[in-house]
Design an enzyme around this catalytic site. Sequence first.
Site, PDB file in Angstrom:
ATOM      1  N   ASP A 346       0.858  -1.187   0.000  1.00 54.43           N
ATOM      2  CA  ASP A 346       0.000   0.000   0.000  1.00 54.43           C
ATOM      3  C   ASP A 346       0.897   1.242   0.000  1.00 54.43           C
ATOM      4  O   ASP A 346       2.113   1.149  -0.200  1.00 54.43           O
ATOM      5  CB  ASP A 346      -0.929  -0.044   1.218  1.00 54.43           C
ATOM      6  CG  ASP A 346      -2.254   0.681   0.995  1.00 54.43           C
ATOM      7  OD1 ASP A 346      -2.231   1.804   0.447  1.00 54.43           O
ATOM      8  OD2 ASP A 346      -3.308   0.147   1.384  1.00 54.43           O
ATOM      9  N   ASP A 458      -5.916   3.179  -7.120  1.00 53.02           N
ATOM     10  CA  ASP A 458      -6.848   3.536  -6.046  1.00 53.02           C
ATOM     11  C   ASP A 458      -7.209   5.028  -6.169  1.00 53.02           C
ATOM     12  O   ASP A 458      -6.625   5.758  -6.979  1.00 53.02           O
ATOM     13  CB  ASP A 458      -6.156   3.250  -4.706  1.00 53.02           C
ATOM     14  CG  ASP A 458      -7.096   3.318  -3.522  1.00 53.02           C
ATOM     15  OD1 ASP A 458      -8.325   3.340  -3.702  1.00 53.02           O
ATOM     16  OD2 ASP A 458      -6.590   3.347  -2.378  1.00 53.02           O
ATOM     17  N   GLU A 461     -11.802   8.045  -8.212  1.00 52.58           N
ATOM     18  CA  GLU A 461     -13.176   8.459  -8.517  1.00 52.58           C
ATOM     19  C   GLU A 461     -13.270   9.789  -9.290  1.00 52.58           C
ATOM     20  O   GLU A 461     -14.283   9.936 -10.008  1.00 52.58           O
ATOM     21  CB  GLU A 461     -13.990   8.549  -7.218  1.00 52.58           C
ATOM     22  CG  GLU A 461     -14.227   7.221  -6.549  1.00 52.58           C
ATOM     23  CD  GLU A 461     -12.973   6.622  -5.887  1.00 52.58           C
ATOM     24  OE1 GLU A 461     -12.835   5.393  -5.877  1.00 52.58           O
ATOM     25  OE2 GLU A 461     -12.130   7.400  -5.419  1.00 52.58           O
ATOM     26  N   ARG A 541     -10.276   0.732  -8.228  1.00 55.39           N
ATOM     27  CA  ARG A 541     -11.385   0.961  -7.306  1.00 55.39           C
ATOM     28  C   ARG A 541     -12.600   1.523  -8.029  1.00 55.39           C
ATOM     29  O   ARG A 541     -13.726   1.119  -7.771  1.00 55.39           O
ATOM     30  CB  ARG A 541     -10.956   1.897  -6.170  1.00 55.39           C
ATOM     31  CG  ARG A 541     -12.004   1.954  -5.048  1.00 55.39           C
ATOM     32  CD  ARG A 541     -11.476   2.593  -3.799  1.00 55.39           C
ATOM     33  NE  ARG A 541     -11.370   4.038  -3.906  1.00 55.39           N
ATOM     34  CZ  ARG A 541     -11.005   4.835  -2.899  1.00 55.39           C
ATOM     35  NH1 ARG A 541     -10.671   4.294  -1.732  1.00 55.39           N
ATOM     36  NH2 ARG A 541     -10.918   6.136  -3.057  1.00 55.39           N
ATOM     37  N   ASP A 557     -13.147  -0.360   0.511  1.00 54.43           N
ATOM     38  CA  ASP A 557     -12.741  -0.360   1.923  1.00 54.43           C
ATOM     39  C   ASP A 557     -13.863  -0.897   2.802  1.00 54.43           C
ATOM     40  O   ASP A 557     -14.689  -0.150   3.346  1.00 54.43           O
ATOM     41  CB  ASP A 557     -12.354   1.052   2.353  1.00 54.43           C
ATOM     42  CG  ASP A 557     -11.148   1.579   1.596  1.00 54.43           C
ATOM     43  OD1 ASP A 557     -10.449   0.771   0.978  1.00 54.43           O
ATOM     44  OD2 ASP A 557     -10.925   2.803   1.614  1.00 54.43           O
ATOM     45  N   HIS A 615      -6.399  -8.239   2.620  1.00 50.57           N
ATOM     46  CA  HIS A 615      -5.826  -6.886   2.763  1.00 50.57           C
ATOM     47  C   HIS A 615      -6.411  -6.241   3.999  1.00 50.57           C
ATOM     48  O   HIS A 615      -7.610  -6.358   4.259  1.00 50.57           O
ATOM     49  CB  HIS A 615      -6.160  -6.059   1.519  1.00 50.57           C
ATOM     50  CG  HIS A 615      -5.711  -4.634   1.581  1.00 50.57           C
ATOM     51  ND1 HIS A 615      -4.433  -4.263   1.958  1.00 50.57           N
ATOM     52  CD2 HIS A 615      -6.363  -3.475   1.299  1.00 50.57           C
ATOM     53  CE1 HIS A 615      -4.319  -2.940   1.905  1.00 50.57           C
ATOM     54  NE2 HIS A 615      -5.480  -2.444   1.509  1.00 50.57           N
TER      55      HIS A 615
END
Length: 885
Positions: A346, A458, A461, A541, A557, A615
């Site tokens: 990460d 990630d 959006e 994502r 998440d 994860h």
Amino acid sequence: MEHLVLLLCVVASLATTTLTQECSSFEDSKRFDCMPDNPNQQGCESRGCCWQTPTKNSTNGNIGVPYCFYPHDYPYYEMDEPTMTDYGWRADLHRNDSFYYPGTIKQLRLDVYEETENRLHFKIYDPANSRYEVPITTPKMGAKPAQTAYSVKLNQKPFGIEVTRTSDGSLLFNSTLNHFLFADQFIQISSWLQSKYVYGLGEHRTSFLLPSDWEHFAFWARDQSVTENINEYGDHPFLLNMNPDTGNAHGIFLLNSNAMDVVLQPAPAITYRTIGGILDFYILLGPEPGSVIQQYTEVIGRPYMPPYWGLGFHLCRWGYGSTAGTRKVVERMRAAGIPQDTQWNDIDYMNNTLDFTLGATFKDLADLVNDLHANGQHYMMITDPGISNLHPGSYPPYDTGLQNGVFVTSDDGKPLIGKVWPGTTAFPDFFNPKTKQWWTNTVKTFHKTVPFDGMWIDMNEPSNFVSGSITGCPSNSTYNQPPFLPGIAGNSLQDKTICPSAKHKIGLHYNLHSLYGYSEMIASHDALISVRQKRPMVISRSTFPGAGQYGGHWLGDNYSSWPNMNYSIAGILSFNLFGIPLVGADICGFHDSTTEEMCQRWMQLGAFYPFSRNHNDIYCPSYPTSCKDQDPAAFSKAMQDSTRSVLLTRYRLLPYLYTLFHKAHANGTTVARPLFFEFPFETALYSVQTQFMWGNALMISPVLTEGATQVDAVIPKGLWYDYYTGASISMASTQTMTLKAPLDTINLHVSAGNMLVMQEPNTTTTASRKNKFGLIVPLASDGTASGELYWDDGDTVGTYENGKYIFITFTAQNKMISSQITQDGYPDSGTMKLGSVIVYGVNSAPTSVTVNGKSVAFNYDSTNKVLNVSSLDVKLNAPFKVTWM
């Protein structure tokens, strides 16, 4: 000639309906909301709508039976007489008055395209002014089909389009309602539905069978930890609707990327409200539910073929802290003998969370990656789209990006600056071809430092820690403050993202927002191919229709809780509907600390996610300092043994899973699927979301409840076999059975007649691929079964398209199993050997078994009626026969 008859039918169906001012005699379920924004009686009546207390106020959350609804005689669009075109029909629509939102477009055009026998496409748009249309590639219209599975009727007053199935007249779409509205920033259309059995409409945390009691679904990609009834990371305005009377299915896809509300009401009916673009609908006829998904992916693009190693087990956490901390986990997984193909990191691997950099404790990361490669393993790391602007002159990703003009801009033409993990950041405009080349160059440069194998993208959006930008968004822009705001979280289009008025190369962020992650997936997919010259592995994502062509998705998440584990099944099933079969949830949960029992059960379930990754988070308020380690080797020996066993089962079944991914890539079928896809006439299965299937052969029934040592599983009508023992279960009807499920076991059942192709497993796919194959042959009651194997090198781009693969079909009948090679372009097919055959449902003990005419040793389990032939060494690139007497 048939089309001419259809047109005459259409013309004959044009009818003028006389409507009377009427606010009574409305069933609650058939009220269509006239004031979804702040309903009040004065405002409602000023819109010319009815205000009445519902007779039955069966609310669901904050959405219920509307008090404010359209009367029968609400002003409507009328349609002129349609004309036949080369593709179908065209008609003009008009209305004389404006309605309650500004910018009413009074002249519209309808184009109806008969694209294929099972696909109808229609658009409603402004013929006088060009409007935004979603920039994804869809099939071009060819010749009109000779016949279609649908009939179309067009209503004149009020305008409406009605689509029915020609075989039985069942309703597929009917918008003949008087509240179709089209303004510059408010477009609304409703349709009756054939039943309440609706699936899709993502991405939301909800049940797989969508609730239809006035349920509200908002669409606007958002950085949002999984929460019920809130718009989340991706947008997928596609639904599948089942007809319980016939078992038939159809799909409805609205190709629109603007912020949107969709409401399901118990009439049953659906209402779409979007704030931009056009109405661009596809009706997909099926009739099998699986066929609907094939037709949908034919429109949006077939799923890509992942690398074989991508189907192995993946492990990650935020908070390893260093290369040494990461290596420690890799080594204890190896010491425990637990399968693992890919190690991830990460954002803590970065220097101050700057993309394409290494922190001080990760300077030796390349050494670990090289060690992984030497062990037949792979490596992936996270990359966020936000590029820091705080280090000009010393941070090449920003410097070269600025030089090449690759960033999203504000109204002043300068890069829009938001704030993410590294502080203030600019956002790449992946719709700009220059940006794609810059991204490839940047990826290539970093790959020379760390030879990673895939990309985890990630925060795309795109996420933003400030609203719009560090200076806000222009308040005088209707893009930032539209007249109507769908019911999105945050009550603002710019909440947690960038300004809708921001500019991309091809248009406004207002239109392109929910496509941002999709555009980054394309850039990352292409960059990996350019850099590695191998099949890419991209996990994103944020997604949009068509994203499955470029990578996979994890469900975001989530939390370490039993309900989150349960919900994950609905998530993977929904994304298989969306054409993104490479999907999974964070096993054992991301937020909060797990328990051993929960993680053990979740590892069992997660071993059957198409994309399998454990994860977890770095910070857990419920834990003293940080979240506890949740890699399988961190737990007790019993937990390690259980996880090793279930992952070895996954690896054993990878040839079958890989073949399912091939079918998805070639034909658009699902990989993980709901039970009713295989049994569409069994309405008792329509709401099942605690079990699922891999293809048509394997049913998975996990434990999802704390403390449980048994599971109530729905077993569909027919003959099934226990995967582990071969014991048969014959069901005269679909029923719920209580199955034993000790802590170390997940129940698996094989559907009679559908073979499983296996391979002796090892702890990596690299090692497993060197082993012999096996067959599980679950005989149907008539003694037949069939199966298939697709095989290639697992890593080269375009093996299927270039014929560099082998495809084998297997058939069982009359006490004989035979194979046939339909394609053999795989260079190493000569190394493929069959090592074992296990036949379920052999009702009498054989006296002899032969392989290609030669007698071989065998074992027979008289209790479970299982024939086991092992220690074989049969070439798979030549036809073979196994017989028993």
